[in-house]
Design a protein around this motif. Sequence first.
Motif, short mmCIF file in Angstrom:
data_model
loop_
_atom_site.label_atom_id
_atom_site.label_comp_id
_atom_site.label_asym_id
_atom_site.label_seq_id
_atom_site.Cartn_x
_atom_site.Cartn_y
_atom_site.Cartn_z
N ASN A 154 0.87 -1.19 0.00
CA ASN A 154 0.00 0.00 0.00
C ASN A 154 0.90 1.23 0.00
OD1 ASN A 154 0.84 0.46 2.68
ND2 ASN A 154 -0.94 -0.61 3.54
N ALA A 155 0.36 2.38 0.26
CA ALA A 155 1.14 3.61 0.20
C ALA A 155 2.25 3.66 1.24
CB ALA A 155 0.22 4.83 0.36
N ASP A 156 2.09 2.90 2.33
CA ASP A 156 3.06 2.96 3.42
C ASP A 156 4.04 1.78 3.46
OD1 ASP A 156 2.16 5.36 4.50
OD2 ASP A 156 0.64 4.37 5.73
N PHE A 157 3.69 0.67 2.82
CA PHE A 157 4.48 -0.55 2.98
C PHE A 157 5.05 -1.05 1.65
CE2 PHE A 157 2.40 -0.82 7.06
CZ PHE A 157 3.30 -1.52 7.86
N SER A 158 6.38 -1.28 1.65
CA SER A 158 7.04 -2.03 0.58
C SER A 158 7.34 -3.42 1.10
CB SER A 158 8.34 -1.35 0.15
OG SER A 158 8.07 -0.16 -0.57
N TYR A 159 7.39 -4.38 0.17
CA TYR A 159 7.55 -5.78 0.56
C TYR A 159 8.58 -6.43 -0.34
CZ TYR A 159 6.30 -10.77 1.08
OH TYR A 159 6.32 -12.12 1.28
N LEU A 160 9.60 -7.04 0.27
CA LEU A 160 10.67 -7.71 -0.46
C LEU A 160 10.78 -9.14 0.05
CD1 LEU A 160 13.04 -7.38 -2.49
CD2 LEU A 160 14.45 -6.63 -0.57
N LYS A 161 10.54 -10.11 -0.82
CA LYS A 161 10.59 -11.52 -0.44
C LYS A 161 11.84 -12.15 -1.04
CE LYS A 161 7.92 -15.83 -0.28
NZ LYS A 161 8.00 -15.91 1.20
N ILE A 162 12.65 -12.79 -0.18
CA ILE A 162 13.90 -13.43 -0.61
C ILE A 162 13.94 -14.83 -0.01
CG2 ILE A 162 16.41 -13.24 -0.73
CD1 ILE A 162 16.15 -10.27 -0.18
N PRO A 163 13.48 -15.85 -0.75
CA PRO A 163 13.43 -17.21 -0.21
C PRO A 163 14.77 -17.92 -0.17
CG PRO A 163 11.78 -16.87 -1.94
CD PRO A 163 12.76 -15.76 -2.02
N THR A 164 15.81 -17.36 -0.82
CA THR A 164 17.12 -18.00 -0.81
C THR A 164 18.21 -16.97 -1.04
OG1 THR A 164 18.51 -19.73 -1.78
CG2 THR A 164 17.03 -18.56 -3.28
N PHE A 165 19.38 -17.23 -0.46
CA PHE A 165 20.59 -16.45 -0.75
C PHE A 165 21.59 -17.29 -1.54
CE2 PHE A 165 19.56 -13.95 3.25
CZ PHE A 165 19.25 -12.78 2.58
N GLU A 166 21.13 -18.36 -2.15
CA GLU A 166 22.03 -19.32 -2.80
C GLU A 166 22.49 -18.80 -4.16
OE1 GLU A 166 24.33 -22.77 -2.99
OE2 GLU A 166 23.18 -21.95 -1.33
N ASN A 167 23.73 -18.33 -4.22
CA ASN A 167 24.37 -17.93 -5.48
C ASN A 167 23.53 -16.95 -6.30
OD1 ASN A 167 26.53 -19.72 -4.94
ND2 ASN A 167 25.38 -21.43 -5.80
N ASN A 168 22.92 -15.99 -5.62
CA ASN A 168 22.08 -15.04 -6.35
C ASN A 168 22.32 -13.60 -5.93
OD1 ASN A 168 20.94 -15.22 -3.80
ND2 ASN A 168 18.83 -15.51 -4.50
N GLU A 169 23.55 -13.29 -5.52
CA GLU A 169 23.85 -11.91 -5.10
C GLU A 169 23.51 -10.91 -6.18
OE1 GLU A 169 27.49 -14.17 -3.28
OE2 GLU A 169 26.04 -14.51 -4.89
N GLY A 170 23.89 -11.24 -7.44
CA GLY A 170 23.66 -10.30 -8.53
C GLY A 170 22.19 -10.09 -8.80
N VAL A 171 21.39 -11.15 -8.72
CA VAL A 171 19.95 -11.04 -8.98
C VAL A 171 19.28 -10.22 -7.87
CG1 VAL A 171 17.82 -12.33 -9.34
CG2 VAL A 171 19.99 -13.26 -10.17
N ILE A 172 19.68 -10.46 -6.63
CA ILE A 172 19.13 -9.67 -5.52
C ILE A 172 19.51 -8.21 -5.67
CG2 ILE A 172 19.24 -9.29 -3.02
CD1 ILE A 172 19.55 -12.30 -2.67
N HIS A 173 20.77 -7.97 -5.99
CA HIS A 173 21.22 -6.58 -6.16
C HIS A 173 20.43 -5.88 -7.26
CE1 HIS A 173 23.95 -3.15 -6.12
NE2 HIS A 173 24.04 -3.26 -7.44
N GLN A 174 20.18 -6.59 -8.36
CA GLN A 174 19.41 -6.00 -9.46
C GLN A 174 17.99 -5.68 -9.02
OE1 GLN A 174 19.40 -8.31 -13.06
NE2 GLN A 174 17.75 -7.12 -13.99
N LEU A 175 17.34 -6.61 -8.32
CA LEU A 175 15.97 -6.37 -7.86
C LEU A 175 15.91 -5.21 -6.89
CD1 LEU A 175 12.99 -7.25 -7.72
CD2 LEU A 175 13.63 -8.83 -5.87
N VAL A 176 16.87 -5.16 -5.96
CA VAL A 176 16.89 -4.07 -4.98
C VAL A 176 17.15 -2.73 -5.68
CG1 VAL A 176 18.18 -3.12 -3.03
CG2 VAL A 176 17.54 -5.54 -3.04
N THR A 177 18.05 -2.73 -6.64
CA THR A 177 18.34 -1.49 -7.37
C THR A 177 17.10 -1.00 -8.11
OG1 THR A 177 20.67 -2.11 -7.63
CG2 THR A 177 19.80 -0.45 -9.14
#
Length: 472
Positions: A234-257
Amino acid sequence: MKVKHSLLIAAIFVSCLTFGQEPCNCLDNLQEAILKTEENYAGFPDKIKPANKTPYDQLKNNLKIKAIDTDTPLDCYLLLKEYVNFFYDKHFRIEYNAEIDSSVISDIDRMDSRLGQTGDHSIEGIWRDVNNTEISIIRHGENTYKAVKRSSENDHFPKGFVYFTLTKNRNDFSTKLYNRNINIDIPAKKTGNLLRIWNFQLWAKTGAALSKDETEELESWRGNNNGLLFKKLNADFSYLKIPTFENNEGVIHQLVTESDSAIKNTKYLIIDLRGNGGGSSGWVSLIPYLATNQIDQGETYLRVSKENVSKKLQDLDAFANHPIPEDYKKYFPEEILNRYKETYRELPETTETFYPLPSVSFPLDSVLTRPAKVAILVDEFGGSSTEYFFYLARQSKKAITYGRPTIGMMDYAGMSNPTKLPFDAFRLYIPIEKSAWTDENPIDKTGFTPQIMINREQENWIDYVMEDLPKM
């Protein structure tokens, strides 16, 4: 942790052919595992004390006697598993990578006929993944269920092939995958109309009316995305779901960016790490949103041995003997850089049992006004690097942890390189470092406990956090 079916199957059958021609001397493998564990395992000096030295020695002797008459790789793996599990450390792993469970249940059609009688809340039923593989989960004993192939476009296994076996454990399940022999339990949980196999797989119940959130979560696993998801609630809440940290630093960084502007324009951020069994350090991209001060990682402690020192010197070489890249210089002020160089010089000469290793801190560039509060959700499947991020987040004044205690598997770490055993299909992963908190507050048997415990069904956790976080 996820490998495409076609590549995995090809590798497995080649491995079976190769390893099937290689003899497995179980006693040699056991003695090598014992030797390397006693020399290199960071937990060994802590876990083998006078009080339990006799049971440990008895275990070794009994296993050696059994090993003499053990001549199949699978039986030998089970014997090695018994040894490794003595230490109760989920990071200390033995894997057998050559043999698959090729079970096939031929009368699946007859068994299917009773699936509709089990009710919506049962684990039994027909399930599908986002790649159109369809399975039947059927009872196969008092507390055991088989996940049996109905159809798939992703492999050539026959109908009735058993992809995995579930064993009931209180409210959840442990999983035996057809293609992975590993000493630790792989947890699974049914939540609503979804079935999660730790951070490996997600299945949806066929015929059930999936909620909007369930449909969205299932779709987030398409294309090897492994469940990564960002949205504004909603207007006040952002939501970020990350079910794994397995070899995906670049993908997470891209999504966060890509999501950075939206996150910085909402008052609250929910970081959902439920089910995240860990992996690498993709959490680094999240630090700016919760930092209210410098985040210190603290020292870890290397178990000093010839092999461990050799491995660690290779890691330290880049910092001690080469220029620091410009983008990383803020993490390596002169004091820290000198500490790395000192460690590189001292490690080969130290006579201590453990040597304190330096680490970088995350300097505070600025405190973001938004998000003003960050909720971090964890559950009993959260482990390894998820627990490490949980530990660091406790230094933040605007991060609040919610959920249930984590799985507990981060007291000892640093096992990325497997130890070779005589039989090439065995892989022994030995943690060589002890975490900063282990001596005073070990968590392997308890996990980390969140600040706010949630005792509702998991489908309702997000609503609970959205009600509670603004009050904090």
